[in-house]
Design an enzyme around this catalytic site. Structure first.
Site, mmCIF file in Angstrom:
data_model
loop_
_atom_site.group_PDB
_atom_site.id
_atom_site.type_symbol
_atom_site.label_atom_id
_atom_site.label_comp_id
_atom_site.label_asym_id
_atom_site.label_seq_id
_atom_site.Cartn_x
_atom_site.Cartn_y
_atom_site.Cartn_z
ATOM 1 N N CYS A 13 0.842 -1.202 0.000
ATOM 2 C CA CYS A 13 0.000 0.000 0.000
ATOM 3 C C CYS A 13 0.874 1.248 0.000
ATOM 4 O O CYS A 13 2.106 1.165 -0.022
ATOM 5 C CB CYS A 13 -0.921 0.002 1.219
ATOM 6 S SG CYS A 13 -0.045 0.191 2.778
ATOM 7 N N CYS A 16 3.801 1.661 2.425
ATOM 8 C CA CYS A 16 5.057 0.977 2.098
ATOM 9 C C CYS A 16 5.982 1.939 1.346
ATOM 10 O O CYS A 16 7.191 1.971 1.575
ATOM 11 C CB CYS A 16 4.800 -0.254 1.232
ATOM 12 S SG CYS A 16 3.751 -1.500 2.002
ATOM 13 N N ASP A 413 10.710 31.083 -28.584
ATOM 14 C CA ASP A 413 11.885 31.490 -29.335
ATOM 15 C C ASP A 413 11.453 31.501 -30.809
ATOM 16 O O ASP A 413 10.583 30.734 -31.192
ATOM 17 C CB ASP A 413 13.018 30.484 -29.116
ATOM 18 C CG ASP A 413 14.195 30.751 -30.012
ATOM 19 O OD1 ASP A 413 14.692 31.880 -30.005
ATOM 20 O OD2 ASP A 413 14.604 29.826 -30.743
ATOM 21 N N ASP A 608 14.477 25.445 -28.735
ATOM 22 C CA ASP A 608 15.029 24.244 -29.356
ATOM 23 C C ASP A 608 15.905 23.427 -28.410
ATOM 24 O O ASP A 608 16.442 22.400 -28.789
ATOM 25 C CB ASP A 608 15.800 24.589 -30.637
ATOM 26 C CG ASP A 608 16.990 25.505 -30.367
ATOM 27 O OD1 ASP A 608 17.345 25.688 -29.192
ATOM 28 O OD2 ASP A 608 17.559 26.042 -31.331
ATOM 29 N N ASP A 612 18.646 27.986 -26.026
ATOM 30 C CA ASP A 612 17.601 28.489 -25.126
ATOM 31 C C ASP A 612 17.651 27.824 -23.749
ATOM 32 O O ASP A 612 16.743 28.024 -22.934
ATOM 33 C CB ASP A 612 16.217 28.247 -25.736
ATOM 34 C CG ASP A 612 16.066 28.945 -27.069
ATOM 35 O OD1 ASP A 612 16.355 30.148 -27.135
ATOM 36 O OD2 ASP A 612 15.680 28.293 -28.045
#
Length: 720
Positions: A13, A16, A413, A608, A612
């Site tokens: 569960c 854990c 950009d 890209d 950037d």
């Protein structure tokens, strides 16, 4: 820092996952840990000079769980383990039904059969201690870790009902053997249905794994050999024939073909490939034969990196998950206290029978299991990231998925993002020298530059077959242009910023006219004397205007950022429907503009993934364009594998849909417990006579977990 993903065995569960997160976080050298109950995996980021995988596996073992490091080679082993676990659950479910159903019938229908109570006892005992053994082992593991979990509640509840019934069998009183047996069977049923549903949430990764080639034909000692994919070596020559899958990544050394790269790019039209072109592993060769040199194998191939990226994304928690984790951490101890209060109130204050008080306490323990709460977020994130991957949108985890729907602004950009990034020369104005001489000078000095605009000039020079000049003292000035020498003459080629001290007045009208048309103008000067100008235009992507229109419809403010001057920026922005733009921006200034916009709300940056990178990192969401390139996949929070801007509004819609599912799941999981616990405790019994039996409570608890997973799976059929 390194990252590793470990497959955990034996998690029962959400508690854990909390136990293992705490344990692994304490290991020296570990920077970050995410343990996901839904995927049953742990993602560990660590310093390899201090910690290692063996230490992590030992830590997991000490906490009572099993595990192994996931690699390219053990994905099939993972699938086998999953299949084995599912078969084990299925067998336990059948045994549970075969024993608990007759026990229920003897209890409620065949009430005159001799030794009925002893028969029910014999039928229930294997269910309690064989089928229910996993609950006892889970509860014991939790106790050793000084905590409690779902298994604690089930083990406590069913044991109380069973041992009280043994007492009642010999000393008189109402017995609940069948209730404990049916309850365990119902919980196993819930776990089985949950496991089946959870398997469907990870189908995206399974399907990606199936895409890979299994064998490769290589050239060794001048002989062709067919070998398993994992035996291909770096630099080896691989042969691909028509209709075959390309086994690994590489570069064509001989031959040509058309290759179906739709699994990476989403483009159905095959791509023509020739000598020197890159090929991607697992893409499909259509009609030609060729040989290529393997340059990426195993975990380094594009497909493997995509799979790893999705796996990491599915182990990362969304910020909203912290709320569920905090609730789950205190939930079980609080429920045990409520169960004890329920028993005490009914038995000591209300004066009810021991069996009545016990059964209400058992019902509280059973109905309050926090499994549904633990599954609410991870299952939705698994389905959401899987759905995104199928659409070519790689979302790097829950945080990106949660943030995307909160965006207020998005910055693009220009070059390679809004435009195709393949500019061409449109105009050359040279009143004092010939066009050929202009291209000889401009082409020669631009040959050393990596800028897309330089490539346009070099390509034009190649077309005109000019003579290349020997260049020296080359220097690139970011955001302005380049400077170089040919012989003793020094030349400058760039924008107006580059031409400090150069008289431009006679050229301004022509430059202005070209820039009004959205073209980028570069000036070639020898010392302080202008030789001419060249205009370069970059085609706008077909999908750019529509993508921007859709983003505006989603309520986002759209910006464009470019190194071009004001007039060129304005012309491009107008063509694609952008009202706000930043012109003449140097690469190092991009992140500053993003930072300013962040003061008004969440901001996404689309680029890209190369020049950037700082702006992508600065933004709340970095969206990297690129068909699986290394840099693009490392940059940003979202990677658009198809290079299609229309995938950005899809990613935002996916974020909204996923967050909606998470909130629905958490709402129903919490409401279920808030309403279920008081009813199980018998709050309504004095006024209405309503009482929740442990069997109904067990069924409701199992149903709540299954319903949360099923609700998340509904995402798969939603349109983006």
């Amino acid at each position: 820092m390194e990252k590793t993903i470990i497959k955990i065995q034996g998690m029962h569960c959400a508690s854990c996952a909390t136990i293992l997160t705490k344990a692994l976080s304490k290991v020296e050298g570990v920077k970050n840990v995410n343990v996901n109950y839904s995927t049953e995996k742990a993602a560990v980021e660590y310093d390899p000079t201090i910690a290692n995988k063996a230490i992590f596996l030992e830590t997991i073992k000490k906490k009572g769980y099993g595990g192994f490091v996931t690699t390219e080679n053990n994905t099939q082993e993972e699938a086998k383990i999953k299949k084995k676990e599912l078969a084990h659950l299925q067998m336990n479910l059948f045994i549970g039904i075969a024993l608990s159903l007759p026990a229920l019938l003897f209890s409620m229908v065949f009430m005159t059969v001799p030794y009925r109570e002893f028969i029910i006892w014999m039928l229930s005992t294997p269910v309690q201690f064989y089928i229910g053994s996993s609950f006892y082992s889970g509860a014991w593991a939790a106790l050793k870790n000084k905590t409690s979990n779902m298994d604690t509640l089930i083990a406590l509840g069913t044991s109380a009902a069973y041992f009280y019934s043994v007492y009642a069998l010999f000393f008189g009183g109402e017995q609940y053997f069948e209730a404990a047996a049916v309850l365990i069977t119902l919980v196993i049923l819930g776990k089985y249905l949950e496991a089946v549903a959870k398997g469907k949430t990870s189908e995206a990764i399974t399907k990606l794994m199936q895409l890979g080639a299994k064998t490769a034909t290589v050239l060794r000692n001048k002989k062709e050999m067919k070998i398993p994919i994992d035996q291909v070596q770096l630099g080896e020559i691989v042969i691909v024939r028509p209709g075959e899958k390309i086994p690994v990544d590489g570069v064509i050394a001989e031959g040509y073909s058309a290759i179906d790269e739709s699994m990476i790019t989403g483009e159905s039209i095959p791509v023509e490939k020739k000598k020197g072109d890159a090929v991607i592993g697992s893409t499909l060769n259509k009609n030609g034969s060729f040989k290529f040199k393997a340059n990426k194998i195993g975990a380094d191939t594009v497909l493997s990196r995509i799979i790893k990226l999705i796996e990491e994304a599915q182990t990362k928690k969304a910020p909203i998950q912290r709320f569920a984790d905090a609730v789950s951490a205190y939930f079980v101890p609080v429920v045990i206290i409520i169960a004890l209060i329920t028993f005490s109130v009914w038995y000591f204050i209300a004066g009810s029978t021991l069996s009545f008080a016990l059964i209400t306490a058992v019902a509280v323990l059973v109905i309050a299991c926090p499994c549904a709460l633990g599954l609410a977020t991870p299952t939705a994130i698994m389905v959401g990231t899987g759905k995104g991957a199928k659409a070519g949108i790689l979302i790097k985890g829950g945080e990106a998925l949660e943030t995307a729907h909160k965006l207020k602004a998005i910055v693009f950009d220009k070059t390679g993002t809004i435009t195709k990034g393949n500019p061409v020369v449109t105009d050359i104005v040279t009143p004092k020298i010939s066009q050929e001489t202009f291209l000889e000078i401009a082409g020669s000095i631009e040959k050393s530059s990596e800028h897309p605009l330089a490539e346009a000039i070099v390509n034009k020079a190649k077309e005109e077959k000019v003579m290349w000049k020997k260049v020296s003292h080359f220097k690139a000035i970011p955001g302005k242009g380049i400077r170089a020498r040919i012989g003793r003459a020094e030349y400058s080629l760039g924008n107006a910023k580059m031409m400090e001290g150069v008289e431009l007045s006679s050229w301004r009208n022509k430059i202005h006219t070209l820039e009004e048309e959205g073209k980028t103008v570069m000036i070639l000067a020898e010392q302080k004397k202008i030789l001419g100008i060249v205009a370069v235009a970059d085609e706008i992507k077909e999908d750019s205007p529509e993508a921007i229109k859709r983003l505006k419809a989603l309520g986002l403010k759209v910006y464009m950022m470019t190194g071009d001057n004001e007039r060129t920026a304005k012309a491009i922005a107008k063509k694609v429907g952008i009202d706000n733009y930043f012109a003449e921006v140097l690469p190092e200034e991009k992140s500053g503009h993003v930072n300013k916009l962040q003061q008004k709300g969440k901001v996404a940056m689309v680029g890209d993934g190369i020049n950037d990178a700082p702006a992508l990192a600065q933004a709340d969401i970095g969206i990297a364009m690129g068909s699986g390139t290394d840099v693009a996949m490392e940059s940003g929070s979202i990677v658009l594998m198809r290079n299609n801007l229309l995938d950005i509004p899809k990613a935002i819609r996916l974020s909204k849909m996923t967050m909606s599912k998470i909130k629905q799941n958490m709402f129903w999981a919490l409401v279920y417990n808030i309403l279920g616990i008081p009813i199980a405790a018998g709050v309504l019994y004095p006024s209405t006579g309503w009482l929740l039996s442990p069997i109904i409570a067990g069924g409701a608890m199992a149903l709540s977990s299954v319903s949360v997973v099923t609700n998340s799976l509904v995402l798969r059929i939603k349109r983006l």
